[in-house]
Design a protein around this motif. Structure first.
Motif, PDB file in Angstrom:
ATOM      1  N   UNK A 299       0.789  -1.212  -0.228  1.00  0.00           N
ATOM      2  CA  UNK A 299       0.081   0.073  -0.024  1.00  0.00           C
ATOM      3  C   UNK A 299       0.707   1.311  -0.062  1.00  0.00           C
ATOM      4  N   UNK A 300       1.005   2.083  -1.081  1.00  0.00           N
ATOM      5  CA  UNK A 300       1.521   3.065  -1.010  1.00  0.00           C
ATOM      6  C   UNK A 300       0.379   4.537  -0.855  1.00  0.00           C
ATOM      7  N   UNK A 301       0.942   5.507  -0.616  1.00  0.00           N
ATOM      8  CA  UNK A 301      -0.040   6.664  -0.382  1.00  0.00           C
ATOM      9  C   UNK A 301      -0.599   7.362  -1.692  1.00  0.00           C
ATOM     10  N   UNK A 302      -0.207   6.798  -2.810  1.00  0.00           N
ATOM     11  CA  UNK A 302      -0.639   7.632  -3.991  1.00  0.00           C
ATOM     12  C   UNK A 302      -1.149   6.084  -5.161  1.00  0.00           C
ATOM     13  N   UNK A 303      -1.295   5.269  -4.610  1.00  0.00           N
ATOM     14  CA  UNK A 303      -1.719   4.229  -5.778  1.00  0.00           C
ATOM     15  C   UNK A 303      -2.640   3.172  -4.939  1.00  0.00           C
ATOM     16  N   UNK A 304      -2.777   2.089  -5.815  1.00  0.00           N
ATOM     17  CA  UNK A 304      -3.776   1.231  -5.205  1.00  0.00           C
ATOM     18  C   UNK A 304      -3.310   0.296  -4.125  1.00  0.00           C
ATOM     19  N   UNK A 305      -4.133  -0.291  -3.311  1.00  0.00           N
ATOM     20  CA  UNK A 305      -3.582  -1.190  -2.427  1.00  0.00           C
ATOM     21  C   UNK A 305      -3.704  -2.673  -3.221  1.00  0.00           C
ATOM     22  N   UNK A 306      -2.918  -3.444  -2.881  1.00  0.00           N
ATOM     23  CA  UNK A 306      -2.859  -4.917  -3.706  1.00  0.00           C
ATOM     24  C   UNK A 306      -2.399  -5.968  -2.528  1.00  0.00           C
ATOM     25  N   UNK A 307      -3.269  -6.970  -2.416  1.00  0.00           N
ATOM     26  CA  UNK A 307      -2.978  -8.324  -1.800  1.00  0.00           C
ATOM     27  C   UNK A 307      -2.364  -9.210  -2.719  1.00  0.00           C
ATOM     28  N   UNK A 308      -1.109  -9.651  -2.483  1.00  0.00           N
ATOM     29  CA  UNK A 308      -0.504 -10.534  -3.392  1.00  0.00           C
ATOM     30  C   UNK A 308       0.453 -11.670  -2.631  1.00  0.00           C
ATOM     31  N   UNK A 309       0.886 -12.441  -3.322  1.00  0.00           N
ATOM     32  CA  UNK A 309       1.784 -13.526  -3.083  1.00  0.00           C
ATOM     33  C   UNK A 309       3.065 -13.368  -3.696  1.00  0.00           C
ATOM     34  N   UNK A 310       4.119 -13.314  -2.932  1.00  0.00           N
ATOM     35  CA  UNK A 310       5.571 -13.131  -3.232  1.00  0.00           C
ATOM     36  C   UNK A 310       6.094 -14.695  -2.670  1.00  0.00           C
ATOM     37  N   UNK A 311       7.271 -14.681  -3.715  1.00  0.00           N
ATOM     38  CA  UNK A 311       8.068 -15.765  -3.176  1.00  0.00           C
ATOM     39  C   UNK A 311       9.429 -15.278  -2.372  1.00  0.00           C
ATOM     40  N   UNK A 312      10.280 -15.882  -1.655  1.00  0.00           N
ATOM     41  CA  UNK A 312      11.105 -15.549  -1.030  1.00  0.00           C
ATOM     42  C   UNK A 312      12.285 -14.750  -1.756  1.00  0.00           C
ATOM     43  N   UNK A 313      12.069 -14.680  -3.092  1.00  0.00           N
ATOM     44  CA  UNK A 313      13.049 -14.018  -3.818  1.00  0.00           C
ATOM     45  C   UNK A 313      12.876 -12.649  -4.317  1.00  0.00           C
ATOM     46  N   UNK A 314      11.456 -12.274  -3.637  1.00  0.00           N
ATOM     47  CA  UNK A 314      10.922 -10.910  -3.705  1.00  0.00           C
ATOM     48  C   UNK A 314      10.029 -10.973  -5.027  1.00  0.00           C
ATOM     49  N   UNK A 315       9.711 -11.924  -5.691  1.00  0.00           N
ATOM     50  CA  UNK A 315       8.928 -11.896  -6.854  1.00  0.00           C
ATOM     51  C   UNK A 315       7.364 -11.901  -6.914  1.00  0.00           C
ATOM     52  N   UNK A 316       6.766 -11.143  -7.266  1.00  0.00           N
ATOM     53  CA  UNK A 316       5.282 -11.280  -6.881  1.00  0.00           C
ATOM     54  C   UNK A 316       4.753 -12.309  -8.074  1.00  0.00           C
ATOM     55  N   UNK A 317       4.168 -13.468  -7.393  1.00  0.00           N
ATOM     56  CA  UNK A 317       3.802 -14.555  -8.212  1.00  0.00           C
ATOM     57  C   UNK A 317       2.205 -14.842  -8.631  1.00  0.00           C
ATOM     58  N   UNK A 318       1.656 -13.880  -7.775  1.00  0.00           N
ATOM     59  CA  UNK A 318      -0.110 -13.709  -8.029  1.00  0.00           C
ATOM     60  C   UNK A 318      -0.490 -12.730  -7.288  1.00  0.00           C
ATOM     61  N   UNK A 319      -1.738 -11.947  -7.946  1.00  0.00           N
ATOM     62  CA  UNK A 319      -2.261 -11.034  -7.052  1.00  0.00           C
ATOM     63  C   UNK A 319      -3.591 -11.859  -6.562  1.00  0.00           C
ATOM     64  N   UNK A 320      -3.958 -11.366  -5.203  1.00  0.00           N
ATOM     65  CA  UNK A 320      -5.086 -11.937  -4.834  1.00  0.00           C
ATOM     66  C   UNK A 320      -6.418 -10.906  -4.889  1.00  0.00           C
ATOM     67  N   UNK A 321      -5.875  -9.675  -4.555  1.00  0.00           N
ATOM     68  CA  UNK A 321      -6.983  -8.612  -4.538  1.00  0.00           C
ATOM     69  C   UNK A 321      -6.429  -7.136  -4.842  1.00  0.00           C
ATOM     70  N   UNK A 322      -7.153  -6.654  -5.607  1.00  0.00           N
ATOM     71  CA  UNK A 322      -6.830  -5.157  -5.811  1.00  0.00           C
ATOM     72  C   UNK A 322      -7.620  -4.087  -5.386  1.00  0.00           C
ATOM     73  N   UNK A 323      -7.467  -3.405  -4.509  1.00  0.00           N
ATOM     74  CA  UNK A 323      -8.443  -2.229  -4.096  1.00  0.00           C
ATOM     75  C   UNK A 323      -7.986  -0.679  -4.354  1.00  0.00           C
ATOM     76  N   UNK A 324      -9.162   0.112  -4.223  1.00  0.00           N
ATOM     77  CA  UNK A 324      -8.761   1.492  -4.839  1.00  0.00           C
ATOM     78  C   UNK A 324      -8.067   1.444  -6.061  1.00  0.00           C
ATOM     79  N   UNK A 325      -8.616   0.600  -6.940  1.00  0.00           N
ATOM     80  CA  UNK A 325      -7.646   0.547  -8.199  1.00  0.00           C
ATOM     81  C   UNK A 325      -7.510   1.788  -9.166  1.00  0.00           C
ATOM     82  N   UNK A 326      -8.722   2.970  -8.758  1.00  0.00           N
ATOM     83  CA  UNK A 326      -8.823   4.555  -9.289  1.00  0.00           C
ATOM     84  C   UNK A 326      -8.676   5.162  -8.449  1.00  0.00           C
ATOM     85  N   UNK A 327      -7.810   5.770  -7.584  1.00  0.00           N
ATOM     86  CA  UNK A 327      -8.051   6.565  -6.425  1.00  0.00           C
ATOM     87  C   UNK A 327      -8.730   7.670  -6.608  1.00  0.00           C
TER      88      UNK A 327
END
Length: 618
Positions: A358-386
């Protein structure tokens, strides 16, 4: 937002896959962490014996053979909890008696300990029988469950800990600790090595099943000790002590990790300005620091015995990051970019984790990351258009963010005394922006992320210090010509800050709104207050920070709102404040919401409440 995030939470399974509630809460889905394709494994309406319409939460037994289901509020008049047996597709009530709380699976998955009417109960799932571990529970005796004051002060709802063999149960009774034997039916008290009164903050079994570790704080909350207790002899030996001049923060007080295959344990403390993790050996001997993060450690997630890696959180006051280090203090890694606001949980093999970015000027995103820091799956996106512009700023040493309407700005500002990292879709914030206001939230002294001095800046100054921070930022906003007038709003403890701000000399605020205010801190949660204010009772620090003792200085408009049946902040707080105002001949606005409890005012999301506030600050 909070409901959507709950529905996105992944539950690790022993086979390396994960499970989650379906989007409509009517089924459990399961599959690989990386895959968006999830199969329905449990349909709640098709369970035998006790089918359910929807479920609000779930947890698995250690071997995943049983699932504890929490029914949605209002779906049942008897039991909020149900036990689903995977093999037979059968669902049964946890108990036929109501008022259940804090259920905990035993390691063998065959028993559940829970609290009913402040008594501890064990349900033997194989035999469908209950064992009454205690019978003395009352409004003053808390077995297993913690008091409301302790829960608020330390975020600990219950202290119920099963032994690794599932035959013993350790539990708290107020500020004491006891152990119960299922086989022999005895209950024995575990006595700490010190005679002084204390708060128990953590109970963890060591790698030797004959010993359990107990963290406990003195009542002044500036001395933390760890005792190793022999559960055969009940002899407790202190092996670790940590002292602070002011107070020990909750994370340090609650955290201890005994490492698998060793006699070593890890704790967190501030030896300089930032909290770090430290390794200790047998009988508490100090070995070495494990971390040296400039931004400091603020949470611990999990330990991976296979790689001997500890996963933890760092926080710089704005951004959170998932990091790890091996148990010998080498090979530190960073696993996420600096925009993680929360981590739900790790996979069973520690290869994946779920996080909220969650950044203060973009959408909130719930996702799955691997331990290498790669985002492997997006679960939920909120505030897609702030809907509103959101900007992070600094004023001296203070971080704050502003939320502005994209159009229709009326030149007025509302300062909302609230959690700096609260939900982006806050109802009050949205309505204020809809009405042309821009909203400011300040990260004040007393919060984590900017070092010990900043976090302890509220010592003996619980309301006045953060109020001063709001005044400082408000003045900078006025000096920059961004606002013609500024109002300040707060709820509960934060209402105490808002009142301190409007009562301060030469403050820039036009009006203040105090929702369920803590007006006299000597009448509030003694555990939380004594940690920050000591036990000074009616001495200067208590009086200088309590609105009831300073309200005669009020020369601006104030609105006080309170729900009659608020159990968090009793109406007596507002009654005392109102009496002081009347006795001082000071006019003010107030409204008591008769027949309503704390849910009516909590979070300031009720439409009636918000409309009342908007009409007042116009």
């Amino acid at each position: 937002m909070s409901i959507l995030i709950l529905l996105s939470i992944l539950f690790p399974l022993p086979d390396g896959n994960c499970a989650t509630l379906s989007s409509d809460s009517t089924a459990i889905m399961a599959g690989e962490y990386r895959s968006a394709k999830q199969d329905t494994v449990v349909d709640f309406s098709k369970m035998r014996i006790c089918p359910l319409h929807k479920v609000s939460d779930l947890s698995f037994s250690p071997d995943a053979s049983r699932i504890l289901l929490t029914s949605c509020k209002g779906d049942t008049a008897v039991s909020p909890y149900y036990i689903y047996k995977v093999e037979s597709n059968r669902c049964d009530r946890l108990s036929d008696n109501p008022h259940q709380a804090c259920p905990v699976f035993s390691p063998d998955g065959k028993k559940i300990a829970f609290v009913r009417d402040n008594n501890l109960i064990i349900k033997r799932l194989e035999y469908n029988t209950e064992i009454n571990v205690t019978t003395d529970g009352s409004s003053d005796v808390y077995n297993g469950i913690c008091s409301k004051d302790f829960k608020e002060a330390y975020g600990i709802e219950s202290i119920i800990k099963w032994s690794p063999c599932s035959m013993y149960l350790i539990f708290s009774k107020n500020n004491k600790l006891f152990m119960y034997s299922i086989q022999y039916k005895w209950t024995k008290e575990i006595v700490m090595p010190d005679a002084d009164a204390y708060y128990i903050t953590a109970v963890e079994w060591t790698q030797d099943p004959e010993y359990v570790g107990v963290m406990y704080l003195n009542k002044a909350q500036n001395t933390l000790r760890l005792a190793k207790v022999n559960v055969n002899t009940f002899i407790a030996t202190m092996i670790y002590e940590y002292k602070e001049d002011k107070f020990i923060p909750p994370f340090s007080a609650k955290f201890v990790k005994f490492l698998e295959g060793t006699t070593n344990f890890v704790v967190a403390r501030c030896e300089s300005d930032r909290k770090q993790l430290y390794l200790h050996g047998q009988n508490g001997k100090f070995i070495k620091p494990l971390t040296n993060d400039e931004v400091g450690v603020t949470d611990f997630y999990t330990y991976d015995a296979a790689t001997k890696r500890l996963f933890y959180q760092t926080y710089d006051g704005v951004n959170r990051c998932v990091c790890s280090v091996t148990s010998d203090g080498t090979k530190p890694l960073k696993h996420t970019p600096d925009d993680v606001s929360a981590v739900a949980r790790f996979s069973a093999d520690c290869k994946y984790f779920e996080c909220t970015s969650k950044t203060h000027n973009s959408a909130t995103e719930v996702s799955v990351c691997d331990v290498k820091g790669n985002k492997v799956r997006v679960l939920t996106t909120l505030d897609d258009a702030p809907k509103y512009s959101r900007e992070l700023r600094k004023a001296g040493d203070l971080n704050y963010y502003v939320v502005k309407p994209t159009s229709g700005y009326n030149g007025k500002c509302v300062m909302y005394v609230s959690d700096f990292e609260r939900n982006n879709d806050d109802a009050l914030e949205s309505v204020l922006c809809d009405n042309g206001y821009f909203v400011v939230v300040v990260k004040t002294r007393g919060t984590e992320g900017q070092g010990k001095a900043f976090a302890q800046g509220v010592y003996l100054n619980i309301f006045n210090a953060p109020a001063s921070d709001y005044i400082s930022v408000a003045q900078s906003i006025i000096d920059n010509g961004e606002a013609t007038e500024i109002s300040i709003i707060g709820e509960n403890l934060n209402a105490g800050v808002a009142l301190s701000a409007i009562l301060a000399d030469e403050n820039p605020f036009k009006v203040a709104v105090a929702v369920s205010p803590v007006a006299d801190i000597s009448d509030y949660n003694p555990i939380l207050i004594e940690r920050v204010m000591r036990t000074e009772g009616t001495t200067a620090a208590y009086r200088e920070n309590s609105a009831v003792d300073n309200i005669s200085k009020l020369n601006k408009k104030v609105l006080i709102l309170h729900a009659e049946n608020n159990s968090d902040i009793p109406l007596a707080q507002t009654k005392k404040l109102s009496e002081k105002l009347v006795d001082s001949g000071i006019q003010f606005e107030s409204q008591i919401f008769f027949g309503k409890d704390e849910s009516f005012t909590k979070g300031i999301i009720n439409n009636y409440l918000i409309t009342k506030i908007i009409n007042f600050i116009k």
